[in-house]
Design a protein around this motif. Sequence first.
Motif, PDB file in Angstrom:
ATOM      1  N   PHE A   1       0.847  -1.193   0.000  1.00  0.00           N
ATOM      2  CA  PHE A   1       0.000   0.000   0.000  1.00  0.00           C
ATOM      3  C   PHE A   1       0.886   1.248   0.000  1.00  0.00           C
ATOM      4  CE2 PHE A   1      -3.980  -1.798   2.364  1.00  0.00           C
ATOM      5  CZ  PHE A   1      -4.251  -2.582   1.270  1.00  0.00           C
ATOM      6  N   PRO A   2       0.318   2.380  -0.403  1.00  0.00           N
ATOM      7  CA  PRO A   2       1.050   3.640  -0.202  1.00  0.00           C
ATOM      8  C   PRO A   2       1.383   3.780   1.280  1.00  0.00           C
ATOM      9  CG  PRO A   2      -0.866   3.994  -1.594  1.00  0.00           C
ATOM     10  CD  PRO A   2      -0.955   2.584  -1.079  1.00  0.00           C
ATOM     11  N   ILE A   3       2.600   4.176   1.580  1.00  0.00           N
ATOM     12  CA  ILE A   3       3.112   4.096   2.951  1.00  0.00           C
ATOM     13  C   ILE A   3       2.313   4.913   3.967  1.00  0.00           C
ATOM     14  CG2 ILE A   3       4.792   5.951   2.732  1.00  0.00           C
ATOM     15  CD1 ILE A   3       6.528   3.552   4.288  1.00  0.00           C
ATOM     16  N   LEU A   4       1.697   5.991   3.536  1.00  0.00           N
ATOM     17  CA  LEU A   4       0.960   6.845   4.474  1.00  0.00           C
ATOM     18  C   LEU A   4      -0.512   6.471   4.624  1.00  0.00           C
ATOM     19  CD1 LEU A   4       2.395  10.334   3.450  1.00  0.00           C
ATOM     20  CD2 LEU A   4       3.073   8.885   5.368  1.00  0.00           C
ATOM     21  N   LEU A   5      -1.012   5.575   3.796  1.00  0.00           N
ATOM     22  CA  LEU A   5      -2.447   5.310   3.776  1.00  0.00           C
ATOM     23  C   LEU A   5      -2.957   4.714   5.091  1.00  0.00           C
ATOM     24  CD1 LEU A   5      -5.089   5.332   2.212  1.00  0.00           C
ATOM     25  CD2 LEU A   5      -4.484   3.077   1.315  1.00  0.00           C
ATOM     26  N   LEU A   6      -2.404   3.600   5.524  1.00  0.00           N
ATOM     27  CA  LEU A   6      -2.945   2.928   6.714  1.00  0.00           C
ATOM     28  C   LEU A   6      -2.702   3.717   8.006  1.00  0.00           C
ATOM     29  CD1 LEU A   6      -2.213  -0.812   5.898  1.00  0.00           C
ATOM     30  CD2 LEU A   6      -4.306   0.492   5.553  1.00  0.00           C
ATOM     31  N   PRO A   7      -1.494   4.277   8.230  1.00  0.00           N
ATOM     32  CA  PRO A   7      -1.348   5.095   9.446  1.00  0.00           C
ATOM     33  C   PRO A   7      -2.281   6.313   9.454  1.00  0.00           C
ATOM     34  CG  PRO A   7       0.799   4.562   8.548  1.00  0.00           C
ATOM     35  CD  PRO A   7      -0.215   4.104   7.548  1.00  0.00           C
ATOM     36  N   SER A   8      -2.531   6.883   8.279  1.00  0.00           N
ATOM     37  CA  SER A   8      -3.456   8.024   8.208  1.00  0.00           C
ATOM     38  C   SER A   8      -4.875   7.595   8.548  1.00  0.00           C
ATOM     39  CB  SER A   8      -3.438   8.647   6.812  1.00  0.00           C
ATOM     40  OG  SER A   8      -2.169   9.137   6.510  1.00  0.00           O
ATOM     41  N   LEU A   9      -5.289   6.460   8.002  1.00  0.00           N
ATOM     42  CA  LEU A   9      -6.630   5.956   8.314  1.00  0.00           C
ATOM     43  C   LEU A   9      -6.748   5.612   9.799  1.00  0.00           C
ATOM     44  CD1 LEU A   9      -7.355   3.716   5.207  1.00  0.00           C
ATOM     45  CD2 LEU A   9      -8.414   5.899   5.792  1.00  0.00           C
ATOM     46  N   ASN A  10      -5.685   5.065  10.392  1.00  0.00           N
ATOM     47  CA  ASN A  10      -5.674   4.755  11.821  1.00  0.00           C
ATOM     48  C   ASN A  10      -5.870   6.033  12.635  1.00  0.00           C
ATOM     49  OD1 ASN A  10      -4.948   2.834  14.126  1.00  0.00           O
ATOM     50  ND2 ASN A  10      -3.439   4.448  14.393  1.00  0.00           N
ATOM     51  N   SER A  11      -5.118   7.071  12.297  1.00  0.00           N
ATOM     52  CA  SER A  11      -5.180   8.319  13.056  1.00  0.00           C
ATOM     53  C   SER A  11      -6.523   9.019  12.913  1.00  0.00           C
ATOM     54  CB  SER A  11      -4.050   9.249  12.601  1.00  0.00           C
ATOM     55  OG  SER A  11      -4.029  10.406  13.394  1.00  0.00           O
ATOM     56  N   VAL A  12      -7.038   9.065  11.696  1.00  0.00           N
ATOM     57  CA  VAL A  12      -8.330   9.723  11.492  1.00  0.00           C
ATOM     58  C   VAL A  12      -9.450   8.882  12.107  1.00  0.00           C
ATOM     59  CG1 VAL A  12      -9.941  10.615   9.770  1.00  0.00           C
ATOM     60  CG2 VAL A  12      -7.498  10.924   9.452  1.00  0.00           C
ATOM     61  N   GLY A  13      -9.330   7.555  12.009  1.00  0.00           N
ATOM     62  CA  GLY A  13     -10.305   6.681  12.667  1.00  0.00           C
ATOM     63  C   GLY A  13     -10.314   6.906  14.175  1.00  0.00           C
ATOM     64  N   ALA A  14      -9.134   7.151  14.730  1.00  0.00           N
ATOM     65  CA  ALA A  14      -9.045   7.445  16.168  1.00  0.00           C
ATOM     66  C   ALA A  14      -9.754   8.756  16.490  1.00  0.00           C
ATOM     67  CB  ALA A  14      -7.583   7.508  16.595  1.00  0.00           C
ATOM     68  N   GLU A  15      -9.560   9.756  15.660  1.00  0.00           N
ATOM     69  CA  GLU A  15     -10.227  11.038  15.907  1.00  0.00           C
ATOM     70  C   GLU A  15     -11.735  10.909  15.796  1.00  0.00           C
ATOM     71  OE1 GLU A  15      -9.739  14.165  17.497  1.00  0.00           O
ATOM     72  OE2 GLU A  15      -7.869  13.097  17.374  1.00  0.00           O
ATOM     73  N   VAL A  16     -12.198  10.072  14.883  1.00  0.00           N
ATOM     74  CA  VAL A  16     -13.638   9.851  14.730  1.00  0.00           C
ATOM     75  C   VAL A  16     -14.200   9.180  15.983  1.00  0.00           C
ATOM     76  CG1 VAL A  16     -15.348   8.508  13.438  1.00  0.00           C
ATOM     77  CG2 VAL A  16     -13.617   9.804  12.216  1.00  0.00           C
ATOM     78  N   GLY A  17     -13.419   8.312  16.616  1.00  0.00           N
ATOM     79  CA  GLY A  17     -13.879   7.609  17.813  1.00  0.00           C
ATOM     80  C   GLY A  17     -13.798   8.417  19.086  1.00  0.00           C
ATOM     81  N   LYS A  18     -13.174   9.564  19.031  1.00  0.00           N
ATOM     82  CA  LYS A  18     -12.990  10.385  20.231  1.00  0.00           C
ATOM     83  C   LYS A  18     -14.302  10.717  20.958  1.00  0.00           C
ATOM     84  CE  LYS A  18      -9.863  12.841  22.535  1.00  0.00           C
ATOM     85  NZ  LYS A  18      -9.305  12.216  23.695  1.00  0.00           N
ATOM     86  N   PRO A  19     -15.409  11.015  20.257  1.00  0.00           N
ATOM     87  CA  PRO A  19     -16.642  11.364  20.980  1.00  0.00           C
ATOM     88  C   PRO A  19     -17.245  10.219  21.793  1.00  0.00           C
ATOM     89  CG  PRO A  19     -16.747  12.178  18.733  1.00  0.00           C
ATOM     90  CD  PRO A  19     -15.543  11.298  18.823  1.00  0.00           C
ATOM     91  N   ILE A  20     -16.791   8.982  21.581  1.00  0.00           N
ATOM     92  CA  ILE A  20     -17.333   7.880  22.385  1.00  0.00           C
ATOM     93  C   ILE A  20     -16.356   7.397  23.449  1.00  0.00           C
ATOM     94  CG2 ILE A  20     -18.910   7.101  20.585  1.00  0.00           C
ATOM     95  CD1 ILE A  20     -16.871   4.752  20.144  1.00  0.00           C
ATOM     96  N   ALA A  21     -15.215   8.061  23.570  1.00  0.00           N
ATOM     97  CA  ALA A  21     -14.269   7.712  24.628  1.00  0.00           C
ATOM     98  C   ALA A  21     -14.855   8.164  25.970  1.00  0.00           C
ATOM     99  CB  ALA A  21     -12.925   8.374  24.382  1.00  0.00           C
ATOM    100  N   PRO A  22     -14.896   7.268  26.952  1.00  0.00           N
ATOM    101  CA  PRO A  22     -15.478   7.642  28.254  1.00  0.00           C
ATOM    102  C   PRO A  22     -14.826   8.867  28.888  1.00  0.00           C
ATOM    103  CG  PRO A  22     -15.172   5.273  28.131  1.00  0.00           C
ATOM    104  CD  PRO A  22     -14.522   5.849  26.911  1.00  0.00           C
ATOM    105  N   GLN A  23     -13.499   8.987  28.744  1.00  0.00           N
ATOM    106  CA  GLN A  23     -12.811  10.137  29.328  1.00  0.00           C
ATOM    107  C   GLN A  23     -13.272  11.435  28.674  1.00  0.00           C
ATOM    108  OE1 GLN A  23     -11.510   7.431  27.951  1.00  0.00           O
ATOM    109  NE2 GLN A  23      -9.668   6.759  28.971  1.00  0.00           N
ATOM    110  N   THR A  24     -13.434  11.402  27.359  1.00  0.00           N
ATOM    111  CA  THR A  24     -13.858  12.593  26.632  1.00  0.00           C
ATOM    112  C   THR A  24     -15.277  12.977  27.031  1.00  0.00           C
ATOM    113  OG1 THR A  24     -12.455  11.948  24.785  1.00  0.00           O
ATOM    114  CG2 THR A  24     -14.155  13.570  24.328  1.00  0.00           C
ATOM    115  N   ALA A  25     -16.154  11.993  27.123  1.00  0.00           N
ATOM    116  CA  ALA A  25     -17.532  12.276  27.518  1.00  0.00           C
ATOM    117  C   ALA A  25     -17.583  12.834  28.935  1.00  0.00           C
ATOM    118  CB  ALA A  25     -18.383  11.013  27.407  1.00  0.00           C
TER     119      ALA A  25
END
Length: 163
Positions: A91-115
């Motif tokens: 894969f392009p070298i930046l694709l999966l780490p970028s998806l991991n990082s953005v996926g993490a940001e998308v999940g931030k609103p359901i993190a118990p600490q954030t809530a």
Amino acid sequence: MTLTLKQIFQKTLYQMWGAIVVGIFIFGLADVFNFSGMAASLAYAFSRIGPAFILLAPILGWIGVALSGSNTSTNAMFGVMQTLVGKLLGFPILLLPSLNSVGAEVGKPIAPQTASVGVSTSQYVRSEGAVIRHNLGWTLVVLSWLIVVGLLYYFLAPGLMRL
């Protein structure tokens, strides 16, 4: 009552000592995971899935931040593994780490600490579960869109993700 600078730092340290220790443990665990070969072993196992792993990359970030509450911690834990999977699959070298990082940001609103922090000064104190349930559906919608964007990059414009 006037607090001296020393008293302020003492009180702050007393209130934050738990968070500081957790941060040290999370990054220590990430170092052990990455430098012991566990990340490489897991990357090899995930690479056996093949190109379909592109569907899982943002989901791992989403789950990681929901559990740890931190995009930085999730990237420290899974970033190297995602890069290795990408290299193994070509894969392009930046694709999966970028998806991991953005996926993490998308999940931030359901993190118990954030809530918990988010509702601390509102009428929803002690109703973090209701806030997380409300946010869960929206994070799944955005996560699905993120997967589609990742697939579009992979199939239509892989050259954009090259270094």
